[in-house]
Design an enzyme around this catalytic site. Structure first.
Site, PDB file in Angstrom:
ATOM      1  N   ARG A 129      60.426   0.147 -57.105  1.00 46.41           N
ATOM      2  CA  ARG A 129      59.474   0.652 -58.118  1.00 46.41           C
ATOM      3  C   ARG A 129      58.365   1.492 -57.477  1.00 46.41           C
ATOM      4  O   ARG A 129      57.968   1.267 -56.338  1.00 46.41           O
ATOM      5  CB  ARG A 129      58.885  -0.533 -58.899  1.00 46.41           C
ATOM      6  CG  ARG A 129      59.961  -1.285 -59.653  1.00 46.41           C
ATOM      7  CD  ARG A 129      59.426  -2.474 -60.401  1.00 46.41           C
ATOM      8  NE  ARG A 129      58.563  -2.084 -61.508  1.00 46.41           N
ATOM      9  CZ  ARG A 129      57.899  -2.954 -62.277  1.00 46.41           C
ATOM     10  NH1 ARG A 129      57.999  -4.257 -62.030  1.00 46.41           N
ATOM     11  NH2 ARG A 129      57.148  -2.528 -63.259  1.00 46.41           N
ATOM     12  N   ASP A 327      56.614  -4.315 -73.208  1.00 50.58           N
ATOM     13  CA  ASP A 327      57.577  -5.262 -72.629  1.00 50.58           C
ATOM     14  C   ASP A 327      58.574  -5.780 -73.665  1.00 50.58           C
ATOM     15  O   ASP A 327      59.499  -6.524 -73.304  1.00 50.58           O
ATOM     16  CB  ASP A 327      56.836  -6.449 -72.003  1.00 50.58           C
ATOM     17  CG  ASP A 327      56.071  -6.025 -70.747  1.00 50.58           C
ATOM     18  OD1 ASP A 327      56.440  -4.995 -70.146  1.00 50.58           O
ATOM     19  OD2 ASP A 327      55.102  -6.722 -70.384  1.00 50.58           O
ATOM     20  N   ARG A 403      63.598  -9.865 -68.639  1.00 47.68           N
ATOM     21  CA  ARG A 403      63.592  -9.588 -70.085  1.00 47.68           C
ATOM     22  C   ARG A 403      64.947  -9.063 -70.570  1.00 47.68           C
ATOM     23  O   ARG A 403      65.320  -9.252 -71.719  1.00 47.68           O
ATOM     24  CB  ARG A 403      62.469  -8.617 -70.447  1.00 47.68           C
ATOM     25  CG  ARG A 403      61.095  -9.207 -70.145  1.00 47.68           C
ATOM     26  CD  ARG A 403      59.957  -8.510 -70.850  1.00 47.68           C
ATOM     27  NE  ARG A 403      58.709  -8.761 -70.158  1.00 47.68           N
ATOM     28  CZ  ARG A 403      58.003  -9.886 -70.229  1.00 47.68           C
ATOM     29  NH1 ARG A 403      58.419 -10.880 -70.991  1.00 47.68           N
ATOM     30  NH2 ARG A 403      56.886 -10.041 -69.560  1.00 47.68           N
TER      31      ARG A 403
HETATM   32  C1  S3P Z   1      51.103  -5.586 -67.234  1.00 49.10           C
HETATM   33  C2  S3P Z   1      51.172  -4.265 -67.582  1.00 49.10           C
HETATM   34  C3  S3P Z   1      52.408  -3.604 -68.023  1.00 49.10           C
HETATM   35  C4  S3P Z   1      53.503  -4.598 -68.358  1.00 49.10           C
HETATM   36  C5  S3P Z   1      53.602  -5.704 -67.353  1.00 49.10           C
HETATM   37  C6  S3P Z   1      52.285  -6.472 -67.282  1.00 49.10           C
HETATM   38  C7  S3P Z   1      49.803  -6.142 -66.807  1.00 49.10           C
HETATM   39  O1  S3P Z   1      52.881  -2.781 -66.964  1.00 49.10           O
HETATM   40  O2  S3P Z   1      54.748  -3.944 -68.461  1.00 49.10           O
HETATM   41  O3  S3P Z   1      54.621  -6.617 -67.703  1.00 49.10           O
HETATM   42  O4  S3P Z   1      49.668  -7.385 -66.765  1.00 49.10           O
HETATM   43  O5  S3P Z   1      48.890  -5.358 -66.525  1.00 49.10           O
HETATM   44  P1  S3P Z   1      52.381  -1.260 -66.793  1.00 49.10           P
HETATM   45  O6  S3P Z   1      50.969  -1.286 -66.385  1.00 49.10           O
HETATM   46  O7  S3P Z   1      53.276  -0.696 -65.729  1.00 49.10           O
HETATM   47  O8  S3P Z   1      52.613  -0.624 -68.130  1.00 49.10           O
END
Ligand code: S3P
Length: 450
Positions: A129, A327, A403
């Site tokens: 990632r 999510d 998920r």
């Molecule tokens: C999260 C932000 C989201 C989400 C992740 C949790 C967080 O990611 O998809 O499961 O706790 O700040 P992104 O910031 O990449 O959108």
């Protein structure tokens, strides 16, 4: 492969209604932040309802490596004795954040303005990632990052010895990036300003204010402008973590698609920056009600009641709602397969860089289950087959993504033929009690013989 061992396949089959009450675990986003902000405060932060999933346990371990004392007292009950905003010690070893993008990105932010060096890694999913989205703004504070090509882990961050505050407009809708910049801003003198064009989950802002940081949020033409005054003394807190809406999504959605179901999911956090799925489901005609609406620990909370909904219709999900349900698109795609007509999801490019490429993973799995799906770089259309219409009978690949695994298990509970997922190991990252909780409602899961 599961996050921590050999792959564990599991099969879900249609075996009658889901009924009863499902107590889902604590919110993952709030749990990470409770540990990190506790570590950045001087004194004792007490946490109840902490999610004891692997992602959060990895963050707890990391906070110990940076010098905080983190103790587990009882199920969900934890105490953090923090070291203060400029008190992080240099870890003696590599920090392994496992599967967690939130863990690694927030911790990188928290240490980037300390005069220490730390090296981060994770599992194969996390190592694929992009981290540049976080290390770019951290460089503005004076931190340096050395990672693999494409800004991937393993990566070493050399914290800024003399940090300067920054003004940063987040180029992608990401609460992780926003939070990393705010946490870095804690240890920089003066005002750090973060601007987000689209509002994302605001737990960091709410919790920083709760820990005593001076923080202002304004709506302006350029977006949501968050101003943090650096170098506050954070005061330890007592934190009651609400139950996770992203985990509640699975029993709720399973109840909507399995004939005869009636499920209560109590005490769910309904922060508007997180509740987009439930709004969308109601627009589709889901029999989903909020009962006993209240406020707990500064967050809106309700008991969710979901009943089998045979008449759901496909809709066009407003793209501006994407950050509030980012999510939840995998499980929404499953529900869409059991609605009548197409469900159109646009503005979902971020799904390509989650624990897996979730557009591809859902499209492949649903197609294997006999559902017609169209996709583009930032969109997906699921052509619903109505209640009971999904043929199923496929093996779906989960790509180390909790998920995706839970979504296809829910699909198997309502499909004509059973659905198998190739690895349920990653489910323990966010929802370690998923199988017993769903089985308690009447779900039929079978682990493959090993
Ligand atoms: C999260 C932000 C989201 C989400 C992740 C949790 C967080 O990611 O998809 O499961 O706790 O700040 P992104 O910031 O990449 O959108």
């Amino acid at each position: 492969m599961s996050a921590h061992g050999d792959p564990i396949p599991m099969t879900a089959r249609c075996a009658g209604p889901l009924r009863g009450t499902a107590h889902v675990p604590g919110d993952k986003s709030i749990s990470h932040r409770a540990l990190i902000l506790g570590a950045l405060s001087v004194g004792e932060t007490r946490i109840t309802g902490l999610l004891e999933g692997q992602d959060v346990l990895d963050t707890a371990r990391a906070m110990r490596a940076f010098g905080a004392e983190v103790a587990h007292l009882a199920p969900g009950e934890w105490v953090v004795n923090g070291v203060g905003t400029c008190g992080f010690a240099e870890p003696e070893d590599v920090i392994d954040c496992g599967n967690s993008g939130t863990g690694v990105r927030l911790i990188m932010g928290a240490m980037a303005t300390c005069p220490i060096t730390a090296t981060f890694t994770g599992d194969a999913s996390l190592r694929s990632r992009p981290m540049g989205r976080v290390t770019d703004p951290l460089a503005l504070f004076g931190a340096r990052a050395h990672g693999r090509g494409g800004g991937r882990l393993p990566m070493t961050i050399v914290g800024a010895a003399d940090p300067v505050p920054v003004r940063y407009a987040v180029p992608v809708p990401s609460a992780q990036v926003k939070s990393a910049v705010l946490l870095a801003g804690l240890n920089a003198p003066g005002e750090t300003v973060v601007i987000e064009r689209e509002a994302t989950r605001d737990h960091t802002e709410r919790m920083l204010a709760g820990f005593g940081a001076a923080l202002r949020v304004e709506e302006a033409a350029e977006g949501r402008v968050i101003t943090l005054i650096g170098q506050p003394e954070l005061k330890p807190q007592a934190i009651a973590v609400p139950r996770d809406p992203s985990s509640a999504a699975f029993p709720v959605c399973a109840a909507l698609i399995v004939e005869g179901s009636d499920v209560l999911v109590p005490g769910i956090g309904l922060n508007p920056t997180r509740a987009g799925l439930f709004t969308t489901l109601r627009e589709m005609g889901a029999d989903l009600t909020y009962e006993n609406e209240r406020e707990e620990g500064g967050e809106p909370v309700a008991d969710l009641r979901a009943r089998f909904s045979p008449d759901m219709k496909g809709i066009e999900v407003p793209p501006e709602r994407a950050p509030a349900m980012i999510d939840e698109y995998p499980i929404l795609a499953v529900v869409a397969a059991f609605a009548e007509g197409p469900t159109v999801m646009r503005g979902i490019r971020e799904l390509r860089v989650k624990e897996s490429d979730r557009i591809a993973a859902m499209a492949d799995g649903l197609t294997a289950c006999g559902v017609r799906v169209e996709t583009g770089e930032d969109w997906m259309i699921v052509h619903g087959m109505g209640a009971g219409g999904m043929p199923g009978g496929a093996i779906c690949a989960t790509h180390l993504d909790h998920r995706i695994a839970m979504s296809f298990l829910c699909a198997g509970l309502a499909a004509v033929a059973p659905v198998t997922v190739d690895d349920v190991g990653p489910i323990s990252t966010s929802f370690p009690v998923f199988d017993p909780l769903m089985e308690g409602l009447g779900a039929q899961f079978e682990r493959a013989e090993t």
